[in-house]
Motif scaffolding. Structure first.
Motif, mmCIF file in Angstrom:
data_model
loop_
_atom_site.group_PDB
_atom_site.id
_atom_site.type_symbol
_atom_site.label_atom_id
_atom_site.label_comp_id
_atom_site.label_asym_id
_atom_site.label_seq_id
_atom_site.Cartn_x
_atom_site.Cartn_y
_atom_site.Cartn_z
ATOM 1 N N ARG A 133 2.878 0.797 -5.032
ATOM 2 C CA ARG A 133 2.957 -0.351 -5.925
ATOM 3 C C ARG A 133 2.159 -0.143 -7.206
ATOM 4 N NH1 ARG A 133 0.162 -4.877 -7.468
ATOM 5 N NH2 ARG A 133 1.409 -6.807 -7.774
ATOM 6 N N GLU A 134 0.905 0.201 -7.080
ATOM 7 C CA GLU A 134 0.048 0.303 -8.261
ATOM 8 C C GLU A 134 0.511 1.416 -9.187
ATOM 9 O OE1 GLU A 134 -1.986 -2.066 -8.892
ATOM 10 O OE2 GLU A 134 -1.501 -2.958 -6.953
ATOM 11 N N SER A 138 2.033 0.695 -13.042
ATOM 12 C CA SER A 138 1.283 1.238 -14.184
ATOM 13 C C SER A 138 2.036 2.370 -14.878
ATOM 14 C CB SER A 138 -0.087 1.751 -13.713
ATOM 15 O OG SER A 138 0.058 2.833 -12.798
#
Length: 466
Positions: A133-134, A138
């Motif tokens: 997810r991160e 990003s």
């Protein structure tokens, strides 16, 4: 920012639940699970209710039909994240009603096809599944990249369900291969066709990574737009006579005259090494486009899509564009005709317009069309069932003495089980192989044969018994 909607759409009911024009370009796709085997109509009705307060750009129903509910230019309310929905095309997919919320094969395949279409129209050559997810949120994709995201990253939900979540990487690879014309092993994909007009009668096409023969892909594409089997069959009979349904086919007389293969000619055009494509008077592609203005339009269409001039999906879209914009009378005949011959003659004389339009040619093209009609619409199911039953009986009777088959095509998949719903092992080269068992299965109307080597199963549609 320029936006368009998919030509794969078969049902439209625009929802009032959206935020208007996007503030970000499209560089994400977010597949969802509906949690129910819905129809396109029922999903559209749900999104139109004032109490729903939700929507998606597209939906794929239980039969693989695509519904449009929020135009791509607008931000849907789908992922519990305004930031994600501003840049993502959201797709609700019919699924089982409980975990793992599995999709039917037809839904998954249409999802992949729709993703390819979305990527192409937005100038993307690669679909990415990063997984974390991160890292995903990003990541800033380059101009040719599209990124997959999931609803569960923005809310306490299972969506898109474990079934689809476990296949996100596979989906990304599948779409990227299609966008770049590659097979699963990274080599250039090809469709099988005969080199000469006289050989086309015995032509077979490989069961490629979509799990479908080229003929079926073309049939389903046209049926989704025409809705009349007579119309589709009559048109396909003409394409078959022109090119053998091979999208990178160079007119055979020029292939011999210049001593160049279809693949070599296509690569030279794609690379810009051959500058005479528009004016060389050589027929090319599914419809054997010959006149300079039509070849120019095809070439420009491919460039806008960012794909090879020989790309099958691009050529189908171009054919449909030509038909609807320049030959509406032919489209009308295709939609309303009650015989294959009626359509075949209309396509021959008003769309293809070859020099030879004699009764012999008309009859032959109509016969080709009748074969496609019988294969996919007429008595195909009954014929296929009898063929499977005969093969199963033969295999059962000869289990102690296995029989031989000859693989007739390139790029035929060996699969881990009897059906296109099983994983691919590798391509099997043309040749003679020993079969020890036959079973019915998804994706082959003549059944699946187990290789004596133990490596897996192959479709009998593309084999000849020795």
């Amino acid at each position: 920012m320029n936006f368009s909607n998919s030509t794969l759409t078969e049902y439209t009911r625009l929802s009032p639940h959206h935020s208007g024009l996007r503030t970000h370009g499209i560089d994400r796709i977010t597949p969802h699970c509906v949690v129910g085997q819905c129809t396109a109509e029922s999903l559209g009705e749900w999104f139109s209710k004032s109490s729903t307060k939700a929507s998606s750009n597209y939906g794929i129903d239980r039969n693989g039909r695509v519904g449009l509910y929020v135009e791509e230019k607008n931000r849907s309310w789908c992922s519990s994240s305004a930031a994600n929905d501003q840049r993502a095309v959201t797709i609700e997919c019919a699924s089982d009603g409980k975990e793992p919320y599995a999709f039917r094969d037809v839904v998954y395949e249409k999802l992949a096809t729709l993703c390819v279409d979305i990527c192409r129209r937005n100038g993307k050559r690669k679909l990415l599944w990063i997984g974390d997810r991160e890292r995903t949120l990003s990541y800033e994709p380059n101009p040719e990249e599209m990124v997959l995201t999931v609803h569960r990253w923005f809310a306490k939900k299972s969506c898109p369900g474990e079934w689809m979540y476990s296949r996100m990487g596979e989906l990304a690879e599948k779409v990227t291969r299609e966008l770049n014309g590659l097979t699963k092993d990274g080599s250039m994909a090809t469709e099988v066709s005969a080199d000469r007009e006289s050989d086309r009668e015995s032509r077979a096409s490989a069961e490629v990574d979509t799990g479908k023969p080229v003929e079926r892909m073309i049939w389903e594409y046209l049926m989704a737009r025409i809705g009349n089997a007579f119309g589709v069959a009559g048109f396909m009979g003409n394409l078959y006579a022109e090119s053998g349904l091979r999208s990178n086919n160079l007119q055979n007389s020029y292939e011999k005259k210049w001593g160049i293969t279809d693949a070599e000619y296509t690569k030279r055009v794609d690379d810009g090494a051959y500058a005479e494509f528009l004016m060389d008077r050589a027929g090319y592609g599914l419809a054997q486009w010959t006149y300079w203005s039509r070849k120019k339009a095809l070439w420009e269409f491919a460039k806008v899509r960012g794909v090879s001039i020989g790309d099958l999906s691009m050529q189908l879209d171009f054919i449909w564009k030509e038909l609807t914009e320049r030959y509406p009378g032919v489209v009308a005949t295709m939609k309303c005709a009650s015989t294959v011959r009626e359509v075949s003659d209309a396509v021959l004389t008003r769309y293809e317009k070859p020099a030879d339009q004699s009764e012999r040619v008309r009859k032959l093209r109509a016969e080709y069309g009748e074969r496609f009609y019988n294969m996919y619409q007429g008595n195909a199911d009954e014929t296929a069932l009898k063929g499977i039953q005969n093969l199963v009986s033969q295999a059962d009777a000869s289990e102690a003495t296995p029989f031989l088959v000859k693989v007739m095509v390139q790029h035929l998949n060996i699969r881990t089980g009897p059906g296109t719903n099983f994983g691919r092992v590798r391509f099997i080269p043309p040749g003679v192989y020993t079969i020890v068992e036959v079973k019915e299965g998804v994706g082959s109307k003549y059944g699946w044969a187990r290789l004596k080597s133990g490596e897996g199963w192959i479709s009998l549609e593309f084999c000849q018994r020795e």
